[in-house]
Design an enzyme around this catalytic site. Structure first.
Site, PDB file in Angstrom:
ATOM      1  N   GLY A  29       0.726  -1.034  -0.042  1.00 43.22           N
ATOM      2  CA  GLY A  29       0.351   0.051  -0.098  1.00 43.22           C
ATOM      3  C   GLY A  29       0.902   1.129  -0.212  1.00 43.22           C
ATOM      4  CB  THR A  31       1.223   4.072   4.733  1.00 37.22           C
ATOM      5  OG1 THR A  31       0.012   4.673   4.548  1.00 37.22           O
ATOM      6  CG2 THR A  31       1.525   4.643   5.533  1.00 37.22           C
ATOM      7  CG  ASP A  88      -7.978  -0.215   3.505  1.00 40.11           C
ATOM      8  OD1 ASP A  88      -7.183  -0.093   3.173  1.00 40.11           O
ATOM      9  OD2 ASP A  88      -8.047  -1.967   3.069  1.00 40.11           O
ATOM     10  CE  LYS A  98      -3.243  -5.790   6.309  1.00 37.56           C
ATOM     11  NZ  LYS A  98      -3.019  -4.607   5.721  1.00 37.56           N
ATOM     12  N   GLY A 100      -7.861  -3.324   1.331  1.00 38.63           N
ATOM     13  CA  GLY A 100      -7.785  -2.123  -0.039  1.00 38.63           C
ATOM     14  C   GLY A 100      -7.468  -1.856  -1.343  1.00 38.63           C
ATOM     15  CD  GLU A 107      -1.836  -6.617   2.698  1.00 37.21           C
ATOM     16  OE1 GLU A 107      -1.380  -5.445   1.798  1.00 37.21           O
ATOM     17  OE2 GLU A 107      -3.432  -7.071   3.142  1.00 37.21           O
TER      18      GLU A 107
END
Length: 227
Positions: A29, A31, A88, A98, A100, A107
């Site tokens: 993602g 971030t 998320d 999570k 998205g 993950e």
């Protein structure tokens, strides 16, 4: 300071949780992109040694490799000290939504290898109750209609994410309208439904630490939440 700047702030803060000389788990993602870039800069500046990373997506693998960070397959390791990833949504107990970015299955696999999940997020992701963000669920395509009906029975509206295939070749249902008051029970139940590969509730693999980027009087800061 805007949301992107807060992401960079928590990406740098996560460096304090990187154990020198070890293999780390790295999520997916925007971030996490900030964390990977910060990690590469720290390695270049200080010589910080990491033995490598296990990545949860092709996207993160490519970014790590561009920075010269060795990426290992999950099957090559027996455990990880830390897994660093975004969310998320995250609640006050460290449970998360999570997926998205459609990487939720990988993950969860990498999170399962790690002793500690460190979540990095901006303040908009902190919620009292999970469910405002559409819940991603990776599914087997032939089960889509039946799963849509099952979520409808819970008050959710499931739609297939158009044009998206996961790194595993799966499809994603996004479920709106849920209020997930018992994340662990919800995750346990939905994971048993035939056709579900992974539900994007991370309660069994909840965060132990959350580094939350937030505004403080016009400036940005990082608040550390522990669970």
């Amino acid at each position: 300071m805007n949301q992107d700047q807060l992401k960079h702030l928590v990406g740098r803060a996560a460096l304090d949780y990187v154990p020198a000389g070890q293999i780390i788990g790295v999520g997916t993602g925007s971030t996490v992109d900030c964390f990977i870039d910060a990690l590469a800069a720290r390695i270049a500046e200080t010589g910080l040694a990491v033995a490598g990373a296990v990545s949860s997506s092709e996207r993160s693998t490519q970014r790590l490799q561009r920075h010269g960070i060795h990426v290992l397959d999950a099957g090559e390791v027996t455990g990880l000290g830390v897994y660093i990833d975004g969310a998320d949504e995250i609640d006050g107990q460290g449970c998360m939504v999570k997926g998205g970015g459609a990487a939720l299955t990988r993950e969860k696999i990498v999170a399962d290898l790690a002793e500690r999940f460190v979540c990095i997020a901006d303040e908009s992701k902190l919620v009292q109750t999970l469910g405002a963000f559409p819940l991603p669920v990776e599914i087997i395509p032939m089960a889509a209609a039946q799963l849509t009906r099952r979520f409808a029975a819970l008050g959710g509206q499931a739609t297939l994410r158009a044009g998206v295939l996961t790194d595993n070749g799966g499809h994603i249902l996004d479920v709106r309208g849920l209020s997930i008051t018992d994340p662990l029970a919800f995750e346990t139940e939905v994971n048993q439904w035939p056709g579900v590969v992974t539900v994007g509730v991370f309660a069994r693999h909840r965060a132990k630490v959350c580094l939350l980027g937030e505004m403080r009087g016009g400036a940005g800061g990082v608040r550390t939440l522990t669970f």
